[in-house]
Every structure is written in C-alpha cells, then in structure tokens.
Design a protein around this motif. Structure first.
Motif, PDB file in Angstrom:
ATOM      1  N   ASP A  10       0.902  -1.370   0.197  1.00 31.76           N
ATOM      2  CA  ASP A  10       0.046  -0.024   0.008  1.00 31.76           C
ATOM      3  C   ASP A  10       0.803   1.203  -0.097  1.00 31.76           C
ATOM      4  N   ARG A  42      -8.359   5.183  -1.026  1.00 27.64           N
ATOM      5  CA  ARG A  42      -8.510   4.024  -0.111  1.00 27.64           C
ATOM      6  C   ARG A  42      -9.330   2.740  -1.014  1.00 27.64           C
ATOM      7  N   ASN A 123       3.145  -8.649   9.109  1.00 30.15           N
ATOM      8  CA  ASN A 123       2.846  -7.422   9.610  1.00 30.15           C
ATOM      9  C   ASN A 123       3.781  -6.855  10.315  1.00 30.15           C
ATOM     10  N   THR A 126       6.351  -5.679   7.558  1.00 29.05           N
ATOM     11  CA  THR A 126       5.849  -4.493   6.912  1.00 29.05           C
ATOM     12  C   THR A 126       5.981  -3.373   7.598  1.00 29.05           C
ATOM     13  N   ASP A 231      -3.009   2.070  10.014  1.00 28.48           N
ATOM     14  CA  ASP A 231      -2.505   0.759   9.358  1.00 28.48           C
ATOM     15  C   ASP A 231      -1.764   1.033   7.775  1.00 28.48           C
ATOM     16  N   SER A 232      -2.291   2.321   7.298  1.00 35.10           N
ATOM     17  CA  SER A 232      -2.078   2.606   5.863  1.00 35.10           C
ATOM     18  C   SER A 232      -1.998   3.754   5.356  1.00 35.10           C
ATOM     19  N   SER A 234      -3.590   5.017   3.081  1.00 32.63           N
ATOM     20  CA  SER A 234      -4.901   5.344   2.365  1.00 32.63           C
ATOM     21  C   SER A 234      -5.856   5.451   3.707  1.00 32.63           C
ATOM     22  N   TYR A 246       2.907   4.168  10.828  1.00 33.43           N
ATOM     23  CA  TYR A 246       2.215   2.893  10.297  1.00 33.43           C
ATOM     24  C   TYR A 246       2.653   1.579  11.030  1.00 33.43           C
ATOM     25  N   SER A 248       1.097  -2.219  10.457  1.00 35.85           N
ATOM     26  CA  SER A 248      -0.015  -3.011   9.492  1.00 35.85           C
ATOM     27  C   SER A 248      -0.626  -3.874  10.223  1.00 35.85           C
TER      28      SER A 248
END
Length: 303
Positions: A10, A42, A123, A126, A231-232, A234, A246, A248
């Motif tokens: 992402d 998104r 996660n 990431t 988390d992202s 977006s 962030y 994940s």
C-alpha cells in the motif's frame, strides 16, 4: 505485506507516480476532486473495476466531474485513468500476491493459530520497513516537547491508548488518556482543554472510528499537533495528521491485528526514552524506584 524492495504494497502504491498525483489532489484540490482522489487512494482495487457511473455514485459526484478529474490529472479519458490505476496496482501488489499464495498453500497443514502467527510475522516486517528511524525520532521529539499529550483510542484501540499512556507518564509532564472506559463523550470532554503546543496521538485501525476523526479535526482547529498511528497511507486519519506512524494490521480473520501496533508503541517509547539526557535520567530513576517493589529488588529495562 511488502513489495519486492521491502516496501509495503500500500505504501508502494501511494509512493508511485500516480499515487503521488492523487495525494496531491486530495491535499489541495477542489472539494469534488478531493473526494475522488480520496476514494481512489482508499479503494484502488475497486477503482480498477468500476464503470464511470459506479465511480460517480461512490464519490457522490457526476460522471462529468469524474471525466474532468481524469483529464486534470493527465489522462485522455476515464478508461485511460482506470488502466493506469490497474497497472500501478499490479506493480505494487505482485510480490504481495506471491506471499498470499504461499500462505494459502500452507493453510491446509496449518492450524488457525499458526496462520495467525504468519500474519503477525508479515505485519511486523511490513511495519519495520514503513517507519524510518528518522520518523520515529521526530515523533518522539514532538511528544517529549509537548505541553500536554492526549492519547485517543476508541473500541479495540482503547487498550493501545492505555498502553502508550502508561509508557509516557514517567517522561511527559501531563499525559491524558482521553476515552478510558468512558468512550467518545468522555474523550470530547477531555479534549476541551487542548491547545497549541499540545499533542494528540490517535490510534485508528479498521474498522475506523468516525468519532476519532471528528475529535482529531477539533484538535487541529485548536492548533494542536495530531499524530496518527494507523495501518495504511490510505487510512482516513492520514490527511488529518501532522505525523503518521504505520502499523500494518492485515489478518485473515480479525478486522485488524494489533501485534505491530504494540511493536510501534514500544519503538516509539524507546526512541523517546533516549531522545535526550533528561529522559535517560528519568528512565534510570524510574528503574531505581520500581526496583524497590520488585522481587529481589530487580527492575528490568535498564537504559
């Protein structure tokens, strides 16, 4: 999930040429263009499949506005923009699909618990690649220098807010856990006192709370600094925030995993603890005080 260069998929999409254009429009475009850009950032996967009428309905604008948006960001037509979106998304997601396929192949011989552990590992990887030491240090300095720190987490994120508040209390002069057991009404009452020089840290994970966004908008109106842990790129909290960390939260069963959020809290607190000599002294003194209450007088976590 990460792309081949270690960058989350992402994040890779947002950092692509098209992603940067959309981010720019979302930040500075007209109201209708911001709505379209936000929708695409998104929902990039859905954007590759929607007809122009469906896109217009999803963004609450006319088809003419969608066409004008596509031309304004450099495409001859809506179809050309949709094709570019698909190509960009494919490039970002290709390594992720390989990892998902690998996990899927192993599921037949895995227990649900083992599969959950696989998501946790992915996660953490990431999250590690998404947050640079420079960003962590900048956020730690901002929190350390704040007049007051407000920490907000609603629903499942309330436990994360409690954890961060507990960690921050020895190092910050005034820390407020906004919601605690009281929810939005209590949080709003706490936020009445926020002003310039204060920091609001907001935890925002799927399913995203609109109340957290509204409270963040109020904090911004009072010129406080807003820091999101989400988390992202977006996620809806990103455009409302001055700084973003962030964590994940992808998971095959749960709405969102909190494993990497806990790791992010720990990384942030460690960065804050060693950010200046005063905090190092506080950490040492904390160890001495707590040591008096520990078994055999031993307190962990020496700095």
């Amino acid at each position: 999930m990460t792309a081949g260069n270690g960058v989350p998929a992402d994040v890779a999409f947002v950092q692509s040429a098209l992603g940067k254009v959309l981010a720019g429009v979302r930040a500075e475009g007209s109201a209708s263009h911001r709505s379209i850009a936000d929708y695409l950032m998104r929902n990039p996967m859905r954007g590759t499949a929607l007809k122009i009428e469906e896109m217009a309905e999803g963004c609450k604008v006319s088809t003419a506005t969608i066409s004008r948006f596509a031309r304004d960001i450099g495409f001859n037509s809506y179809g050309a923009m949709r094709s570019a979106l698909a190509e960009t998304l494919h490039t970002a997601m290709q390594p992720v699909e390989k990892l998902r396929s690998s996990i899927a192949r192993r599921k037949a011989s895995q227990s649900p618990g083992d599969a959950s552990m696989e998501y946790a590992k992915a996660n953490l990887a990431t999250t590690h690649s998404a947050n640079s030491p420079q960003v962590l240090d900048a956020v730690a300095r901002k929190i350390s220098g704040a007049r007051a720190v407000y920490v907000l987490g609603l629903g499942m994120s309330s436990c994360l807010a409690s954890m961060l508040t507990l960690h921050l209390q020895p190092f910050c002069g005034h820390v407020v856990e906004m919601a605690a057991a009281g929810g939005t009404e209590v949080a709003a009452g706490q936020l009445v006192h926020i002003r310039r020089g204060d920091v609001l840290v907001v935890f925002s994970f799927p399913r995203y709370s609109i109340d957290a966004m509204r409270l963040s908008q109020f904090a911004r109106s009072q010129r406080a600094t807003v820091i999101a842990i989400t988390d992202s790129p977006s996620a809806p909290m990103v455009p409302l925030s001055d700084h973003v960390l962030y964590a994940s939260g992808a998971h095959g069963v749960l709405p969102s995993s909190v494993v990497s959020a806990v790791a992010t809290i720990e990384a942030l607190v460690v960065s804050l603890m060693v950010s200046n000599k005063a905090n190092v002294r506080k950490a040492a003194r904390l160890g001495e005080v707590i040591g008096e209450y520990m078994v055999n007088g031993v307190a962990g976590g020496a700095v």
